[in-house]
Structure formats: structure tokens, C-alpha cells
Motif scaffolding. Structure first.
Motif, PDB file in Angstrom:
ATOM      1  N   ARG A  90       0.920  -1.353   0.093  1.00  0.00           N
ATOM      2  CA  ARG A  90       0.075   0.062  -0.082  1.00  0.00           C
ATOM      3  C   ARG A  90       0.772   1.016   0.005  1.00  0.00           C
ATOM      4  N   ASP A 135     -14.436   3.658   2.480  1.00  0.00           N
ATOM      5  CA  ASP A 135     -13.107   3.939   2.764  1.00  0.00           C
ATOM      6  C   ASP A 135     -12.173   3.405   1.752  1.00  0.00           C
ATOM      7  N   ARG A 136     -12.579   2.280   1.216  1.00  0.00           N
ATOM      8  CA  ARG A 136     -11.551   1.622   0.156  1.00  0.00           C
ATOM      9  C   ARG A 136     -11.726   2.350  -1.160  1.00  0.00           C
ATOM     10  N   HIS A 139      -9.435   5.620  -1.036  1.00  0.00           N
ATOM     11  CA  HIS A 139      -8.080   5.196  -1.297  1.00  0.00           C
ATOM     12  C   HIS A 139      -7.912   4.856  -2.916  1.00  0.00           C
ATOM     13  N   TYR A 155      -3.184  -2.704  -7.224  1.00  0.00           N
ATOM     14  CA  TYR A 155      -4.099  -2.228  -6.055  1.00  0.00           C
ATOM     15  C   TYR A 155      -5.354  -2.964  -5.793  1.00  0.00           C
ATOM     16  N   ARG A 159      -7.261  -5.409  -2.809  1.00  0.00           N
ATOM     17  CA  ARG A 159      -8.678  -5.264  -2.228  1.00  0.00           C
ATOM     18  C   ARG A 159      -9.154  -5.905  -1.269  1.00  0.00           C
ATOM     19  N   GLN A 162      -7.242  -6.164   2.046  1.00  0.00           N
ATOM     20  CA  GLN A 162      -7.482  -4.977   2.696  1.00  0.00           C
ATOM     21  C   GLN A 162      -8.883  -4.895   3.446  1.00  0.00           C
ATOM     22  N   LEU A 163      -9.911  -5.361   2.518  1.00  0.00           N
ATOM     23  CA  LEU A 163     -11.354  -5.436   3.104  1.00  0.00           C
ATOM     24  C   LEU A 163     -11.238  -6.156   4.500  1.00  0.00           C
ATOM     25  N   GLY A 166      -9.516  -4.510   7.000  1.00  0.00           N
ATOM     26  CA  GLY A 166     -10.460  -3.379   7.292  1.00  0.00           C
ATOM     27  C   GLY A 166     -11.642  -3.480   8.190  1.00  0.00           C
TER      28      GLY A 166
END
Length: 218
Positions: A90, A135-136, A139, A155, A159, A162-163, A166
Motif C-alpha cells: 500500500r 473507505d476503500r 483510497h 491495487y 482489495r 485490505q477489506l 479493514g
């Protein structure tokens, strides 16, 4: 009148099972470390075991489950190594993108303000799923605006991981949502100024603070 072929029906069933499982994993309905059986998933999704098996193979390839013959699928926990790797990736992508978009910050700011408004509305409504998605999107908007399709694709592949991370940070760290909203607002304020370093610093600080929260939750 045409009828869907058996292959199409199986594909649709596999896709249904796949989407159910993936959503359940990302939203922590199936937490890391839990073992789920093909029969259990088939019963919940209303499909046979064959499409469930296909769905699990896809999820194993994506690194979300580990399959054990005759036992089921283990939902892979988020490891300390995975957190470190995702944060490092990231930082590389988002800071590069943030530097590239600075000359076009006026147009970018409007898009980011819209994403922040979505985050605030979702937080006020207690809608964690929408908050996380907004939020995602905040970014991803910066990364997409940089105009590098290869980095944007990279990126996007981050995801899902990250989800899942998150979800843990928003659910298990009560004050993180307010901090995230404040830090996103600071990024917008930096875009209103004329100091590109301040903008880069706010982006980096947000990523680093998110990393700290994630490591605390392990």
C-alpha cells in the motif's frame, strides 16, 4: 424456447456459492481459523457440493482458504506477515499515486470529498459494510487518478485482503472509524493548500496508523 445448459446451471451455482463464501469471509462471518464443510456451505447456499467445491478452489487460489480433503476448508487467518506485506505494498502504490496526482488535485478533491461524505453517512447510520466500501473507494480514487493502469490493477488485487483487514480494524477497534474520518479530512485539507509534502505526509501517516491498529488487533 431455450433452456440453460447443465454447464451454465453449474456455473451459476458455483458463482453463487463463491460470492456467498467470499462475502462471508471478508465480513468476518466466517472468521479466520474456522473450518467449514462443503455440506454446510451447500445447505446455506442451496446448491450441490460440486459447485461448492469449485467455489472453494477459487478461494484457495486467492489465498482466502486452505482445503483439507474430506474435512472441509479452513478460513485462513490474517497473519502478521500478511499485514506487513499488504501495508508495504500500500505504501509503495499509494504514495507514488499521491505524488503523481498533486498537479491535478483540484479535480481529485471533489471526488474524495464525495467518498468522505459517504463514509460519514455510513458511520452515522452504523452501516459498517458501506463505511468500509467507501473507505476503500477513497483510497482507490487516488490510485486510479494517477493514471497508471498496471498499478491500479495491482491495487485492485490487494482489495480483498485490505477489506478483510479493514473489517477487523473497524469492528474490533472502537475509535478507529473516527480516526479514519479525521485523517481523511486532513488529506482533503492538505489538497486545499500549496504544500505537496504536507499532502504526502497525511497519506503516509494514515497508512502507518492503520498498520498500527491492525497489528494491535492480532
Amino acid at each position: 424456447m431455450t433452456h440453460p445448459s447443465a454447464a451454465t446451471t453449474v456455473t451459476s451455482a458455483a458463482e453463487r456459492a463463491y460470492r456467498h463464501l467470499k462475502r462471508s469471509i471478508l465480513e468476518q462471518l466466517y472468521p479466520g481459523g474456522q473450518l467449514v464443510s462443503e455440506g454446510e456451505i451447500a445447505e446455506v447456499t442451496g446448491v450441490s457440493r460440486t459447485p461448492v467445491r469449485e467455489a472453494l478452489l477459487r478461494l484457495e487460489a486467492e489465498g482466502l482458504v486452505r482445503l483439507y480433503p474430506k474435512r472441509g476448508a479452513l478460513i485462513r487467518p490474517v497473519s502478521a506477515r500478511e499485514i506487513t506485506d499488504v501495508i508495504e505494498a500500500r505504501r509503495l502504490v499509494e504514495l507514488h499515486a499521491a505524488e503523481r496526482v498533486w498537479p491535478r488535485r483540484a479535480a481529485l478533491r471533489a471526488d474524495l470529498a464525495a467518498r468522505l461524505a459517504e463514509m460519514r453517512a455510513a458511520h452515522a447510520a452504523g452501516d459498517l459494510t458501506t463505511l468500509m466500501a467507501a473507505d476503500r473507494a477513497f483510497h482507490a480514487t487516488v490510485v486510479d487518478a494517477a493514471g497508471n493502469e498496471i498499478l491500479a490493477e495491482l491495487y485492485q488485487r490487494l482489495r480483498d485482503r485490505q477489506l478483510r483487514m479493514g473489517e477487523a480494524s473497524f469492528r474490533l477497534s472502537p475509535g478507529w472509524a473516527e480516526v479514519a474520518l479525521t485523517e481523511h479530512a486532513a488529506q482533503l485539507a492538505a489538497l486545499d493548500g500549496d504544500d505537496p509534502q504536507r499532502w504526502l505526509d497525511t497519506v503516509a501517516a494514515h497508512i502507518d496508523n492503520a498498520a498500527t491498529v491492525l497489528r494491535t488487533l492480532r
